[in-house]
Design an enzyme around this catalytic site. Structure first.
Site, PDB file in Angstrom:
ATOM      1  N   CYS A 111     -16.932   2.140  -0.207  1.00 35.43           N
ATOM      2  CA  CYS A 111     -14.991   0.759   0.046  1.00 35.43           C
ATOM      3  C   CYS A 111     -15.204   1.177   1.715  1.00 35.43           C
ATOM      4  CB  CYS A 111     -13.982   1.437  -0.188  1.00 35.43           C
ATOM      5  SG  CYS A 111     -13.603   2.917   0.058  1.00 35.43           S
TER       6      CYS A 111
ATOM      7  N   ASP B 101     -16.776   7.682  -2.361  1.00 35.73           N
ATOM      8  CA  ASP B 101     -15.776   6.989  -1.065  1.00 35.73           C
ATOM      9  C   ASP B 101     -15.607   8.501  -0.970  1.00 35.73           C
ATOM     10  OD1 ASP B 101     -13.957   6.170   0.167  1.00 35.73           O
ATOM     11  OD2 ASP B 101     -12.454   6.964  -1.893  1.00 35.73           O
TER      12      ASP B 101
ATOM     13  N   ARG C  38     -13.872  -8.806   0.490  1.00 33.29           N
ATOM     14  CA  ARG C  38     -12.346  -8.178   0.487  1.00 33.29           C
ATOM     15  C   ARG C  38     -11.389  -9.525   0.766  1.00 33.29           C
ATOM     16  NH1 ARG C  38     -10.155  -3.612   1.012  1.00 33.29           N
ATOM     17  NH2 ARG C  38      -8.297  -4.329   0.116  1.00 33.29           N
TER      18      ARG C  38
ATOM     19  N   HIS D   2      -7.466   1.372  -6.357  1.00 37.46           N
ATOM     20  CA  HIS D   2      -7.369   0.237  -5.407  1.00 37.46           C
ATOM     21  C   HIS D   2      -7.846  -1.030  -6.348  1.00 37.46           C
ATOM     22  CE1 HIS D   2      -7.497  -1.645  -1.925  1.00 37.46           C
ATOM     23  NE2 HIS D   2      -8.414  -0.368  -1.118  1.00 37.46           N
TER      24      HIS D   2
ATOM     25  N   GLN E 288     -10.332  -3.819  -4.392  1.00 34.09           N
ATOM     26  CA  GLN E 288     -11.573  -3.677  -3.399  1.00 34.09           C
ATOM     27  C   GLN E 288     -12.651  -4.028  -3.979  1.00 34.09           C
ATOM     28  OE1 GLN E 288     -12.508  -2.057  -0.204  1.00 34.09           O
ATOM     29  NE2 GLN E 288     -14.515  -2.695  -1.274  1.00 34.09           N
TER      30      GLN E 288
ATOM     31  N   ARG F 144       0.779  -1.079  -0.003  1.00 35.51           N
ATOM     32  CA  ARG F 144       0.210  -0.453   0.045  1.00 35.51           C
ATOM     33  C   ARG F 144       1.094   1.555  -0.227  1.00 35.51           C
ATOM     34  NH1 ARG F 144      -5.412   1.227   3.268  1.00 35.51           N
ATOM     35  NH2 ARG F 144      -6.068  -0.123   1.723  1.00 35.51           N
TER      36      ARG F 144
HETATM   37  N1  NVA Z   1     -10.009   7.115  -1.240  1.00 40.05           N
HETATM   38  C1  NVA Z   1      -9.298   6.264   0.240  1.00 40.05           C
HETATM   39  C2  NVA Z   1      -9.876   5.051  -0.083  1.00 40.05           C
HETATM   40  C3  NVA Z   1     -10.142   3.943   1.016  1.00 40.05           C
HETATM   41  C4  NVA Z   1      -9.437   2.796   0.787  1.00 40.05           C
HETATM   42  C5  NVA Z   1      -8.530   6.720   0.107  1.00 40.05           C
HETATM   43  O1  NVA Z   1      -7.034   6.290  -0.449  1.00 40.05           O
HETATM   44  O2  NVA Z   1      -7.345   6.770   1.314  1.00 40.05           O
HETATM   45  N1   CP Z   2     -11.501   0.065   1.872  1.00 39.90           N
HETATM   46  C1   CP Z   2      -9.596  -0.739   2.397  1.00 39.90           C
HETATM   47  O1   CP Z   2      -8.674  -0.730   1.624  1.00 39.90           O
HETATM   48  O2   CP Z   2      -9.954  -0.434   3.547  1.00 39.90           O
HETATM   49  P1   CP Z   2      -8.510   0.036   3.771  1.00 39.90           P
HETATM   50  O3   CP Z   2      -8.002   1.317   4.385  1.00 39.90           O
HETATM   51  O4   CP Z   2      -9.197  -0.397   6.490  1.00 39.90           O
HETATM   52  O5   CP Z   2      -7.843  -0.983   3.860  1.00 39.90           O
END
Ligand code: NVA
Ligand code: CP
Length: 308
Positions: A265, A225, A293, A130, A133, A103
């Site tokens: 998500c 989101d 997931r 992502h 997801q 990540r």
């Molecule tokens: N768009 C959000 C998704 C989190 C799962 C982020 O990148 O923080």
């Molecule tokens: N939706 C998602 O990826 O959640 P986290 O940021 O908790 O991993």
């Protein structure tokens, strides 16, 4: 022999492979015991530059349930945090582990990892995409609707990593996509173009607009989101102003189909991008998405290691 398979984007799976992974995800969910030893002796290195609940817990638990194990590596705890290169880190981890999940902020970090890793690299979220997801979200939509081809999916909010991966995943699965974003927050045109080219194959339409009420009309799915993603915390106050009118609430849901589902998500900010009544209401499938997931990523890991 096929080379190492990575999963940085939905584009890394052919259309047939996407359906195969989703079918496998359904099978893993229905009969997890059949896969309890499928990855015996395998391991997953998980590198996190950003925080996570779902991604970390579902990958770690998923590997355990497949007979393997996972290692949590906070980026500031390993030598990357002191300047060791991404390339050397990927080469070294490849000597110990069967897969890498990361990540990251810049998507180029994942590309660099994949270029030097000799094991599969999985995108656990980047600023751009992502895709894990979206595998879980497509699984959730199939559970609710059966055949999802020809449905209309509307995303309301920021043209961010989720919007990009959802557009490509839905268009590829034959689902019509509408993105309603405030002016200046539309998705990256390169991903819109990629989604449209998938739509040309599957018949899915991809439309970007600025009016959430018009966008949700006749929609089967309404998705949102957060307005400020990880790394954009300092823009939060400005975004609260710029996204006014884009909250998914009861009024907006009533403009969609009566049996439309609400998706997110997570994590969610109730009172910002979604009202509590919708987020916790009868149309919401947010916890099915979170659960899936686990199943979808187990299927993905089986696929990438040729063990499915
Ligand atoms: N768009 C959000 C998704 C989190 C799962 C982020 O990148 O923080
Ligand atoms: N939706 C998602 O990826 O959640 P986290 O940021 O908790 O991993």
């Amino acid at each position: 022999m096929m080379g190492v398979r990575h999963f940085l984007s939905l584009e890394d799976l052919s259309l047939d492979e996407l359906w195969a992974v989703l079918d496998l995800a359904a099978s893993v969910k229905a009969t997890p015991e059949k896969y309890a030893h499928a990855l015996n002796g395998k391991s997953l290195a998980m590198i996190f530059q950003k925080k996570s609940t779902r991604t970390r817990v579902s990958f770690e638990t998923g590997m355990f349930q497949l007979g393997g194990m996972a290692l949590f590596l906070g980026a500031s705890d390993i030598q990357i945090g002191r300047g060791e290169s991404i390339a050397d880190t990927a080469r070294v981890i490849s000597r110990y582990n069967s897969m890498i999940m990361a990540r990251v902020y810049g998507h180029d970090v994942l590309e660099e990892m994949a270029a030097h890793a000799t094991v599969p690299v999985i995108n656990g979220l980047s600023d751009a995409l992502h895709p894990c997801q979206v595998l879980a979200d497509l699984q959730t939509m199939r559970e609710r609707f059966g055949d999802i081809r020809g449905l209309t999916f509307t995303y309301v909010g920021d043209g961010n990593n989720m919007a990009h991966s959802l557009m490509m995943g839905c268009a590829r699965a034959g689902v019509n996509v509408r993105i309603a974003a405030p002016s200046g927050y539309e998705p990256d045109i390169a991903y819109v173009a990629a989604a449209r080219s998938h739509g040309q194959v599957t018949g899915a339409e991809v439309v970007v607009m600025n009016d959430p009420v018009a966008a949700v009309a006749d929609s089967h799915v309404v998705y949102t989101d957060v307005w400020a993603s990880m790394g954009q915390e300092e823009e939060q106050a400005q975004r609260l102003i710029d996204f006014e009118g884009f909250q998914v609430n009861g009024r907006l849901m009533s403009a969609a189909n009566n049996d439309a589902i609400f998706m997110h998500c997570l994590p969610a900010h109730r009172g910002e991008e979604v009202s509590a009544e919708v987020c916790d209401g009868p149309q919401s499938v947010i916890f099915d998405e979170a659960e899936n997931r686990l199943h979808a990523q187990k299927a993905l890991m089986l696929f990438l290691l040729g063990a499915g």
